[in-house]
Design a protein around this motif. Sequence first.
Motif, PDB file in Angstrom:
ATOM      1  N   ASP A 167      35.649  35.346  39.816  1.00 34.81           N
ATOM      2  CA  ASP A 167      36.866  34.536  39.922  1.00 34.81           C
ATOM      3  C   ASP A 167      37.026  33.729  38.641  1.00 34.81           C
ATOM      4  OD1 ASP A 167      37.386  35.291  42.644  1.00 34.81           O
ATOM      5  OD2 ASP A 167      35.752  33.951  43.231  1.00 34.81           O
ATOM      6  N   ASP A 199      44.912  37.447  39.842  1.00 36.20           N
ATOM      7  CA  ASP A 199      44.192  36.219  39.457  1.00 36.20           C
ATOM      8  C   ASP A 199      45.117  35.205  38.803  1.00 36.20           C
ATOM      9  OD1 ASP A 199      41.779  37.103  40.414  1.00 36.20           O
ATOM     10  OD2 ASP A 199      41.125  37.940  38.507  1.00 36.20           O
ATOM     11  N   THR A 202      46.810  33.336  41.518  1.00 32.71           N
ATOM     12  CA  THR A 202      45.815  32.485  42.181  1.00 32.71           C
ATOM     13  C   THR A 202      45.515  31.250  41.350  1.00 32.71           C
ATOM     14  OG1 THR A 202      44.802  34.455  43.166  1.00 32.71           O
ATOM     15  CG2 THR A 202      43.483  32.438  43.146  1.00 32.71           C
ATOM     16  N   LYS A 205      48.361  28.752  41.446  1.00 33.56           N
ATOM     17  CA  LYS A 205      48.430  28.039  42.730  1.00 33.56           C
ATOM     18  C   LYS A 205      47.485  26.839  42.755  1.00 33.56           C
ATOM     19  CE  LYS A 205      48.032  28.766  47.736  1.00 33.56           C
ATOM     20  NZ  LYS A 205      47.095  27.650  47.953  1.00 33.56           N
TER      21      LYS A 205
END
Length: 500
Positions: A167, A199, A202, A205
Motif C-alpha cells: 500500500d 491506489d 485510495t 480519499k
Amino acid sequence: VDESHCISQWGYDFRPAYLKIADIRDLVPDAPVLALTATATPEVVKDIQERLRFREENVFRMSFERKNLAYIVRPTDNKNGELLHILNRIQGSAIVYVRSRRKTKETTELLVNEGITADFYHAGLDNATKDLRQKRWQNGESRVMVATNAFGMGIDKPDVRIVIHLDLPDSPEAYFQEAGRAGRDGQKAYAVILYAKSDKTTLSKRIADTFPDKDYIKDVYEHLQYHYQMAMGDGLGCMYDFSLEEFCRKFKYFPVPADSALKILTQAGYLEYTDEQDNASRIIFTIRRDELYKLREMGEAAEKLIQMILRSYTGVFTDYAYISEQTLAVRTGLTRQQIYDLLVMLSKRRIVDYIPHKKTPYIIYTRERIDLHYLQIPRAVYEERKERYETRIHAMVEYVTSENVCRSRMLLRYFGEKNEHNCGQCDVCLSHRAEPDISQSTFDGLREQICALLKEHPMTPAEIASHINTDKEQLSEVIRFMLDEGLLNSENGLLTEKTS
C-alpha cells in the motif's frame, strides 16, 4: 531529540507532546541540544531549530542518496502474485509494509502457505509478542516481517535485502524512512512499491479522512461530552479509557475520520487523545508527603496500598514511578483488580496521578468543556496542515506515476538536495538504458518546440509527441532531461514550463 521532525508542525509526523521538550531550556539553560532526523525537508529543518530555541542555525547534513538502494515502482493489478514473484526471485531478509492490521495477518498467511517464513507486526500486539516476533526476524528464523508503520522504531537489521510496500504511504518522508531500512550493510538492496491504478483514488480519499470537515470535528467533540456525561465547564484534567469502536458504534461514526477528528482536537488544545498504550503503569503523588499523613477515611485497604507503594518505589512525590499492580497485589494480599480500583479512587480524589497499563487509548481533557460556539480550530492546525498533507499526497502520486524521472532524484529533490546524476538502477533508469544518440542541435531544437507548446497550455508527454514530428525516443529523452534539471514541472501527468 530523536525523530525531531515530530516537533515541527510542518513535519509529516507532528506530535504535540514534542513541543514540551524545549522546556528543558528553562530548567537547564546550558544543556547542549542535539536534534536528529532522517526525514526532514529544508522547511522542517528550519522549524526544528526554532522550536528547540537554537540561538543560531547549526545543521550537519549528510546526503539523502543511498547508492546501494534501487527504488522500483512496479505497476500491477495482482499485488499478491507480484509479491510472491519478487520474494522468490530476491533472496534474503525482507519487510512488507501494509496499511491495516488485518492485512498484516492476511498477507502473512499468504506467504506461509507458499512456503515463505513470515510473521506479522502491528501496534495492537502486546509487548511480549512484538519482542518475540522481532527477535525471530532479527535472527533469521523468520524471513519476512509483514507490518504496519508501527514496525521500524529502533529496527537496525543491516542485511534487509528488500522492502516492499503493498500500500502507498501518504508522504515521501514516510516512504523514505521505511524504504531506507533496506541495505544498511551497504550491499545491493531494493525498495519496491507495488502500484495499482486504484491506489491513486485510495490515496486521495485519505485527505478527506485525515481532515474531515470542521462541522464534523465539532460534532465529534460534542458527542464525546455525551459519551462521558461531561457538564459544561467540567473536564479539566480528567482522564478516561477510550474505545474508538464503542464510540463510533454509539454515535454512528466511521472509525478513520472520527480518529482524525480526535487528533485534530488534540492539536487544537482541547484534549489529549493517546494512541494505544502498552507501557508499564505509572504513578506520582500529587500532594505533599506531610499532607498525605493528614488524610482520613480512605479505608484500611487504601492505607495499606499507599504504605506499600512508599516502601516499594522511590521518588514518587517528585516524578512518575513505574509500578506493577501484580507485584503490589502480592505484597499487600489484595487482588490485582482491587489494586486497580483503589488507584483509580486515589486518582479521582487527586491524591495520585495514575496512568494504568492497559491496552487502550485514553482521552485526557486538557481544558474544561466549552460551548461549541466557542470551539476554534486554528488555521495552523487545520487549513495549513491540510495543505501540506495534500502536497505530500500529490508528491507520492507523482512519484509512483512518473515514468521519466529517476526515482532517486525525485526523492532527493523533495528533500531539497540537488543531484546532478541519475542513479542508474531504479526502474526508470533501467528502462532508458538503451537510449538513442542525439545531437546537440537536434536536442536544442526539440527543447525549443516543447517550450513553445507549453507556453500555450499544460500538456501530457503524449500530447506533446502528437504535435512534434520526430523520433519518439529522442523526444522522451529531451523531456526527461528537462524534468531532471527542473526546467519542467509535472503534476497529475501534465507538464508545464518552470517559470522561475
